[in-house]
Design an enzyme around this catalytic site. Structure first.
Site, mmCIF file in Angstrom:
data_model
loop_
_atom_site.group_PDB
_atom_site.id
_atom_site.type_symbol
_atom_site.label_atom_id
_atom_site.label_comp_id
_atom_site.label_asym_id
_atom_site.label_seq_id
_atom_site.Cartn_x
_atom_site.Cartn_y
_atom_site.Cartn_z
ATOM 1 N N GLU A 189 -4.620 -11.915 0.485
ATOM 2 C CA GLU A 189 -6.000 -11.569 0.873
ATOM 3 C C GLU A 189 -6.335 -12.150 2.250
ATOM 4 O OE1 GLU A 189 -8.692 -9.820 -0.816
ATOM 5 O OE2 GLU A 189 -7.126 -9.047 -2.106
ATOM 6 N N CYS B 16 1.073 -7.789 -11.049
ATOM 7 C CA CYS B 16 -0.166 -7.981 -10.275
ATOM 8 C C CYS B 16 -0.121 -6.941 -9.178
ATOM 9 C CB CYS B 16 -0.203 -9.391 -9.685
ATOM 10 S SG CYS B 16 -1.544 -9.628 -8.475
ATOM 11 N N THR B 17 -1.212 -6.226 -8.997
ATOM 12 C CA THR B 17 -1.167 -5.100 -8.051
ATOM 13 C C THR B 17 -1.066 -5.549 -6.595
ATOM 14 O OG1 THR B 17 -3.581 -4.962 -8.225
ATOM 15 C CG2 THR B 17 -2.292 -3.438 -9.551
ATOM 16 N N HIS B 18 -1.243 -6.837 -6.323
ATOM 17 C CA HIS B 18 -0.998 -7.322 -4.963
ATOM 18 C C HIS B 18 0.512 -7.415 -4.680
ATOM 19 C CE1 HIS B 18 -5.206 -8.586 -5.133
ATOM 20 N NE2 HIS B 18 -5.156 -8.946 -3.870
ATOM 21 N N CYS C 177 -6.000 -3.658 -11.654
ATOM 22 C CA CYS C 177 -5.940 -5.114 -11.580
ATOM 23 C C CYS C 177 -5.409 -5.584 -12.934
ATOM 24 C CB CYS C 177 -7.351 -5.653 -11.340
ATOM 25 S SG CYS C 177 -7.474 -7.439 -11.400
ATOM 26 N N ASN C 178 -4.224 -6.186 -12.916
ATOM 27 C CA ASN C 178 -3.638 -6.647 -14.187
ATOM 28 C C ASN C 178 -4.462 -7.747 -14.808
ATOM 29 O OD1 ASN C 178 -0.686 -5.455 -14.469
ATOM 30 N ND2 ASN C 178 -1.176 -5.730 -12.316
ATOM 31 N N THR C 179 -5.064 -8.580 -13.954
ATOM 32 C CA THR C 179 -5.831 -9.704 -14.477
ATOM 33 C C THR C 179 -7.024 -9.195 -15.273
ATOM 34 O OG1 THR C 179 -5.118 -10.935 -12.522
ATOM 35 C CG2 THR C 179 -6.928 -11.863 -13.803
ATOM 36 N N TYR D 250 -9.302 -13.302 -8.983
ATOM 37 C CA TYR D 250 -9.681 -13.411 -10.396
ATOM 38 C C TYR D 250 -8.687 -14.270 -11.185
ATOM 39 C CZ TYR D 250 -13.211 -9.606 -10.448
ATOM 40 O OH TYR D 250 -14.313 -8.827 -10.271
ATOM 41 N N GLY D 251 -7.456 -14.338 -10.687
ATOM 42 C CA GLY D 251 -6.358 -14.915 -11.477
ATOM 43 C C GLY D 251 -6.510 -16.373 -11.823
ATOM 44 N N ASP E 21 -10.315 -3.194 -8.189
ATOM 45 C CA ASP E 21 -9.486 -4.406 -8.130
ATOM 46 C C ASP E 21 -10.361 -5.544 -7.612
ATOM 47 O OD1 ASP E 21 -7.135 -6.020 -8.292
ATOM 48 O OD2 ASP E 21 -6.880 -5.855 -6.129
ATOM 49 N N SER E 22 -9.911 -6.765 -7.872
ATOM 50 C CA SER E 22 -10.636 -7.916 -7.342
ATOM 51 C C SER E 22 -10.612 -7.904 -5.815
ATOM 52 C CB SER E 22 -9.987 -9.202 -7.842
ATOM 53 O OG SER E 22 -8.636 -9.229 -7.435
HETATM 54 N N1 DGL Z 1 -4.464 -7.731 -8.068
HETATM 55 C C1 DGL Z 1 -4.978 -8.283 -9.239
HETATM 56 C C2 DGL Z 1 -3.996 -8.241 -10.387
HETATM 57 O O1 DGL Z 1 -3.358 -7.277 -10.537
HETATM 58 C C3 DGL Z 1 -5.807 -9.484 -9.161
HETATM 59 C C4 DGL Z 1 -5.356 -10.689 -8.517
HETATM 60 C C5 DGL Z 1 -6.428 -11.754 -8.486
HETATM 61 O O2 DGL Z 1 -7.569 -11.433 -8.158
HETATM 62 O O3 DGL Z 1 -6.091 -12.905 -8.797
HETATM 63 O O4 DGL Z 1 -3.856 -9.138 -11.164
#
Ligand code: DGL
Length: 269
Positions: free
Chosen positions: A162, A194-196, A70-72, A39-40, A7-8
């Site tokens: 974060e 988004c996994t967050h 990480c979905n992104t 990353y988003g 993940d990011s």
């Molecule tokens: N947790 C990640 C996701 O699922 C990345 C979020 C990010 O880095 O912007 O998209």
């Protein structure tokens, strides 16, 4: 024997937590690209380059299978990686498809034509890059017809998580849910894409109301990974369990320990 989880930043720990509970004998190497998160807000080429570098690091650590938790990265880079970069003896899987299969009431790997499903109005909460990729709508269209998807780009939420600023993260989630409801007043289902966001699941549920089913990925990905490893035992890898970060290990360890409420120690990637 280790499977890579990427993940990011810290969000993929929600996936790690579920997969290690589901597969207690399997080891995992978790890599957080904290130096480049979030990353988003990056463009697709940038996300592709960073995701390739991180995945290569996990291959080098002895992982033959890497899950992009990480979905992104799954939305912006996975297809391109699978089409032109992943070596033939390695595999890279994303986190989108298990979620869409659950939403469309399909068994894993059911490739029958798209059909009508129970949900009609779906709210997608994700990063700006995931929403603009339209990867969710593309994967959904392979499996379901007649589903209206409204995407809400949740700017700022990943940074707040974060940084450990959960009060700001909650306020942002409420305002993103309000914005979504102005476009789609009565969603039947909401996807935390988004996994967050599972870290904020209760805030999403409270803001959306009890009658909206909130889908989040962790357990779905864990079941899907268990099924995959049963069918492909050669992909269990050879590395040893570790938590790696491209950021400051002490800072990332503190945040991770705070989120998962158990001691997690990161080392430099
Ligand atoms: N947790 C990640 C996701 O699922 C990345 C979020 C990010 O880095 O912007 O998209």
């Amino acid at each position: 024997m280790a499977v890579g989880i990427f993940d990011s930043g810290l969000g993929g720990l929600t996936i790690w937590d579920a997969v290690q509970a589901r597969l207690p004998d399997q080891e995992f190497v978790y890599l957080a690209d904290s130096a480049h998160a979030p990353y988003g807000v990056r463009d697709a080429d940038d996300i592709y380059d960073l995701t390739v570098a991180a995945t290569q690091r996990l291959f080098d650590a002895g992982c033959d299978l890497v899950v992009l938790a990480c979905n992104t990265a799954s939305a912006a880079a996975l297809r391109r990686m699978q089409e032109g970069w992943v070596p033939s003896d390695k595999r890279v899987l994303g986190v989108f498809v298990p979620l869409i299969e659950a939403l469309t009431e399909r068994q894993w790997g059911d490739n029958s034509p798209p059909r009508e499903v129970g949900v009609k109005h779906v709210a997608l909460f994700a990063t700006p890059a995931t929403v603009s990729s339209r990867a969710f709508q593309r994967e959904l269209a392979f499996r379901a017809i007649g589903v209206d998807v409204e995407g809400q780009a949740c700017g700022g939420v990943v940074d707040a998580i974060e940084d450990g600023d959960m009060i700001l993260a909650e306020a942002l989630v409420r305002s993103h849910v309000d914005a979504l409801k102005r476009k789609m007043p009565d969603p039947d289902a909401a996807i935390l894409g988004c996994t967050h966001y599972p870290l904020m699941k209760q805030t999403f549920q409270d803001a959306l109301g009890a009658d909206v089913s909130v889908f989040s990925q962790a357990d779905l990905v864990a079941d899907s990974l268990a099924d995959y490893l049963e069918r492909h035992p050669d992909k269990k890898g050879s590395g040893e369990a570790a938590f790696l970060t491209t950021g400051d290990p002490a800072r990332v360890s503190d945040r991770a320990t705070q989120f998962l409420r158990r001691k997690i120690t990161f080392t430099a990637a």
